[in-house]
Design a protein around this motif. Structure first.
Motif, PDB file in Angstrom:
ATOM      1  N   ALA A 184       0.865  -1.074   0.078  1.00 44.90           N
ATOM      2  CA  ALA A 184       0.038  -0.019  -0.105  1.00 44.90           C
ATOM      3  C   ALA A 184       0.882   1.256  -0.049  1.00 44.90           C
ATOM      4  O   ALA A 184       1.085   1.851   1.260  1.00 44.90           O
ATOM      5  CB  ALA A 184      -0.929   0.014   1.374  1.00 44.90           C
TER       6      ALA A 184
ATOM      7  N   GLN B 181       2.636   4.692  -0.008  1.00 44.66           N
ATOM      8  CA  GLN B 181       2.201   6.179   0.459  1.00 44.66           C
ATOM      9  C   GLN B 181       2.555   7.074  -0.558  1.00 44.66           C
ATOM     10  O   GLN B 181       3.344   7.667  -0.578  1.00 44.66           O
ATOM     11  CB  GLN B 181       2.978   6.317   1.838  1.00 44.66           C
ATOM     12  N   VAL B 182       1.563   7.331  -1.513  1.00 46.09           N
ATOM     13  CA  VAL B 182       1.455   8.289  -2.672  1.00 46.09           C
ATOM     14  C   VAL B 182       1.032   9.665  -2.482  1.00 46.09           C
ATOM     15  O   VAL B 182      -0.394   9.729  -2.061  1.00 46.09           O
ATOM     16  CB  VAL B 182       0.987   7.666  -3.890  1.00 46.09           C
TER      17      VAL B 182
ATOM     18  N   ASP C 127      -1.030  12.496  -2.666  1.00 47.56           N
ATOM     19  CA  ASP C 127      -1.870  13.111  -3.637  1.00 47.56           C
ATOM     20  C   ASP C 127      -1.695  14.455  -3.983  1.00 47.56           C
ATOM     21  O   ASP C 127      -1.914  14.829  -5.144  1.00 47.56           O
ATOM     22  CB  ASP C 127      -3.329  12.925  -3.116  1.00 47.56           C
TER      23      ASP C 127
ATOM     24  N   THR D 203      -5.178   4.319  -7.551  1.00 47.04           N
ATOM     25  CA  THR D 203      -6.227   3.819  -6.351  1.00 47.04           C
ATOM     26  C   THR D 203      -5.466   2.397  -6.225  1.00 47.04           C
ATOM     27  O   THR D 203      -5.293   1.830  -5.014  1.00 47.04           O
ATOM     28  CB  THR D 203      -7.493   3.764  -6.607  1.00 47.04           C
TER      29      THR D 203
ATOM     30  N   GLN E 167      -2.043   2.270  -4.412  1.00 46.10           N
ATOM     31  CA  GLN E 167      -2.601   2.782  -2.792  1.00 46.10           C
ATOM     32  C   GLN E 167      -3.103   1.589  -1.899  1.00 46.10           C
ATOM     33  O   GLN E 167      -2.952   1.566  -0.897  1.00 46.10           O
ATOM     34  CB  GLN E 167      -3.148   3.822  -2.539  1.00 46.10           C
TER      35      GLN E 167
ATOM     36  N   ALA F 281       7.069   7.770  -3.750  1.00 50.08           N
ATOM     37  CA  ALA F 281       6.774   6.861  -2.635  1.00 50.08           C
ATOM     38  C   ALA F 281       7.940   5.972  -2.114  1.00 50.08           C
ATOM     39  O   ALA F 281       8.066   5.289  -1.118  1.00 50.08           O
ATOM     40  CB  ALA F 281       5.779   5.934  -2.996  1.00 50.08           C
TER      41      ALA F 281
END
Length: 682
Positions: free
Chosen positions: A238, A240-241, A243, A270, A273, A304
């Motif tokens: 997952a 951590q990008v 936004d 999506t 993430q 990320a």
């Protein structure tokens, strides 16, 4: 299937060891294989009125002979027997090839029943069977089977009849009764019986509908179970990008994204993430902007803290991507490097070291990326462009260089939905179905070879306006030498024609990487005005000033490839043109040229290409993973395919499917295929 269906075919009465060997040539080893060796067509012996028969349809008619039969001999042992025949007041000609012995059975006034192919234009039946008098069979629909060696349709039909007698009562139904009831489908035993021994056409079609649905459902269950197993047993990252950073990056692009691009970026981000590993196909027509979508997603992954890799099929395309990605990403301090066959020695060693220690966040390459010495520090995203050009194993090797990286496949070959959900049923699919604003439709013309002089004048008109032109020669896979020679010949002709006016370049697959680069650089900066090339320019080459493309022998290409080639022009603001030089002899070839002049929509073209060529030839490469169905046809049975996919998704996602006895047969089937362990689907 149950144990009876897994018994060797030699247990069927009448099938000895020699016959069993012959049957193996048809991939028939067991009783079940024999019962599922379905007819590939049916002969309809029902007497018909010629007014109701379509052109080239097989027909059985009864009538009276009106002329003495004549036999003409030609070639070695070849002959043609013909006579006039009256069918319900319609006078026609009946022809039999290499059946001169029938002459003794035909006399003026005699009544005959004839089966053959009806030619409505010539009012002729080309006969396959002849019977004296009025013969109307009790079973008017007869199955015709694929055969090999000494086997005949009649023999296979007899073996199937015997197998049904011996083991018909032991045929289990893999489909639960609720599905049979919901779709009003016959039982498996009844369906097999009707397909091999159809009492009438309606009954046979009903049985086929049952088997088509079963094949599609089983295949889609494999796909969906495989997808579920991968999701459940493969932990993604997952990522951590941020936004906000992605929004700023998009806002600073030199052009606005289309609505479709924004939609697919959201879908992909999506996925990145989420805790699942992404497995997504990105479809988009030529020029729809897939590369910038990939750039945004790679930027996000790199921000990320991970690396990204882009694998493409050709060196030219790899170099093109490196240049465009550098322009987009290097202002943000993200270096982009090339790794291909032409990168050797010290330069290669340096780039490999940077990848391994994590100082090179983005690499673009060809098959060179999947070599053993290529190691990544922290691979987070694998993007494969023109993915159908790589084998399943090649794509897997790159994916395995990271710990469950997200995977994005891209293709500019618009794949019809029917094929997309067959071949890529285990993937999520994103589609860019909107072109950037301001792109003009490429005007496409079909010209015969005798119009070449006019085409050359048209090219000159564009060149005088400061534009450039591509001239494409066909790729002949069997002979690379002939292919290159073809391009060389055309290059010489054009050099002579435009001598002293315009510079003509030459590009083909046998040039070294440095030579290709020099040729493309010369064309890119308009030092060369005309580029003669083989299909190496099919993907990735971007010269906005080129406004005309001429394709020699265009009938040699499929619609998808013609559309890919055409997409090399129309990339700037000026009106662009594509001229198809072709003289096709077949109706399919003529239809292909006509379709190309009518639409620029790649998805429309892909559907038409599928109709013309059939699913087996659509991708060209056998590695595409297209399933081999015994009865079902993904083109004509697409509605059943859609229903089966929806049903498979519901079943796999429901708790009842994995626990209740009524689904035991379906569960056992997908367990036998190994998909629950994440194994490759066969």
């Amino acid at each position: 299937m149950n144990d009876a269906m897994n018994r060797p075919v030699t247990e069927v009465a009448g099938v000895g060891e020699e016959t069993a060997k012959q049957l193996q040539g048809l991939r028939i080893y067991t009783v079940g294989d024999l019962l599922e060796h379905f007819p590939f067509r049916y002969e309809d012996y029902k007497l018909k009125d010629l007014h109701e028969v379509k052109h080239e349809e097989r027909v059985t008619v009864n009538g009276a002979v009106q002329s003495e039969p004549t036999v003409r001999y030609f070639g070695k042992k070849k002959n043609r027997l013909s006579f006039r025949f009256l069918v319900n007041q319609i006078l026609i000609t009946v022809t039999f090839f290499n059946r001169a012995f029938l002459k003794s059975q035909i006399s003026v006034g005699s009544e005959l029943t004839i089966t053959g192919k009806w030619d409505q234009h010539r009012m002729t039946i080309t006969g396959s069977e002849l019977h004296k008098g009025r013969e109307e069979k009790e079973q008017t629909i007869s199955p015709i089977y694929s055969v090999s060696g000494k086997l005949t349709t009649k023999g296979i039909h007899k073996f199937i009849y015997q197998a049904m007698n011996q083991y018909g009562s032991e045929i289990d139904d893999i489909l639960p009764s609720e599905i049979l009831h919901m779709y009003k489908l016959p039982s498996k035993k009844e369906a097999l019986s009707r397909l091999h021994f159809p009492p009438n056409a309606e009954s046979m079609k009903h049985a086929r509908r049952r088997m088509v649905y079963e094949e599609f459902l089983l295949f889609q269950l494999k796909m969906q179970a495989f997808r579920k197993a991968n999701r459940d047993h493969t932990n993604g990252r997952a990522l951590q990008v941020p936004d906000y950073e992605i929004s700023v990056f998009i806002d600073n692009l030199p052009f606005p994204l289309t609505g479709a691009q924004r939609r697919v970026v959201h879908e992909i981000i999506t996925d990145i993430q989420s805790s699942y590993r992404m497995n997504r196909l990105l479809q988009g027509d030529v020029g729809s902007g897939k590369t910038v979508v990939a750039a945004i997603c790679m930027y996000a992954v790199i921000r990320a803290g991970y690396q990204a890799a882009l694998m493409v099929p050709t060196e030219i395309l790899a170099e093109q991507h490196v240049q465009s990605l550098k322009g987009i990403l290097e202002p943000y301090g993200i270096p982009v490097e090339l790794l291909s066959g032409s990168v050797k020695g010290k330069k290669r060693a340096e780039r490999l070291a940077l990848l391994e220690n994590g100082d090179l966040p983005l690499v673009v390459g060809t098959h060179a990326l999947i070599q053993d010495d290529v190691k990544f520090h922290k691979l987070g995203l694998v993007v494969t462009d023109e993915q159908h050009r790589f084998g399943v194993e090649q794509r897997r090797v790159l994916r395995d260089k990271g710990e469950n990286p997200d995977v994005l496949f891209m293709t500019a070959t618009p794949i019809p939905r029917t094929l997309a959900i067959s071949v890529f049923g285990d993937m999520d699919v994103s589609i860019i179905d909107e072109m950037p604003a301001g792109r003009k439709k490429i005007e496409t013309y079909w010209a015969k070879p005798d119009m070449l002089e006019r085409v050359l004048e048209f090219i000159e008109k564009e060149l005088r306006a400061g534009r450039q032109a591509y001239v494409i020669c066909p790729l002949i896979e069997e002979s690379e030498k002939l292919d290159v020679q073809n391009a060389i010949d055309v290059h010489m002709i054009l050099e002579q024609h435009y001598k002293g006016k315009w510079k003509v370049g030459l590009m083909h697959g046998r040039l070294h990487a440095s030579e290709k680069e020099a040729v493309m650089e010369s064309f890119s900066v308009n030092e060369t005005q005309i580029l003669v090339s083989t299909t190496v320019v099919e993907v990735g080459v971007n010269v906005p000033n080129a406004t005309i493309m001429v394709i020699y022998d265009a009938e040699r290409f499929g619609l998808a490839q013609l559309h890919q080639l055409r997409g090399r022009v129309g990339r700037g603001e000026a009106q662009s043109y594509c001229v198809l030089l072709a003289d096709p002899k077949s109706e399919v070839g003529k239809e292909r040229m006509k379709i190309m002049t009518e639409t620029n929509d790649g998805f429309v073209l892909s559907e038409r290409d599928l109709e013309l060529r059939g699913p087996g030839d659509f991708f060209g490469a056998k590695q595409s993973g297209l399933p081999d169905f015994k009865v079902a046809d993904v083109v004509h049975d697409y509605r059943a395919l859609e229903v089966a996919r929806q049903d498979a998704v519901k079943l796999v996602e429901s708790a009842e499917f994995w626990t209740e006895k009524r689904y035991e047969g379906l569960r056992r089937y997908i367990e036998e295929k190994g998909v629950l362990n994440g194994q490759k689907i066969d």
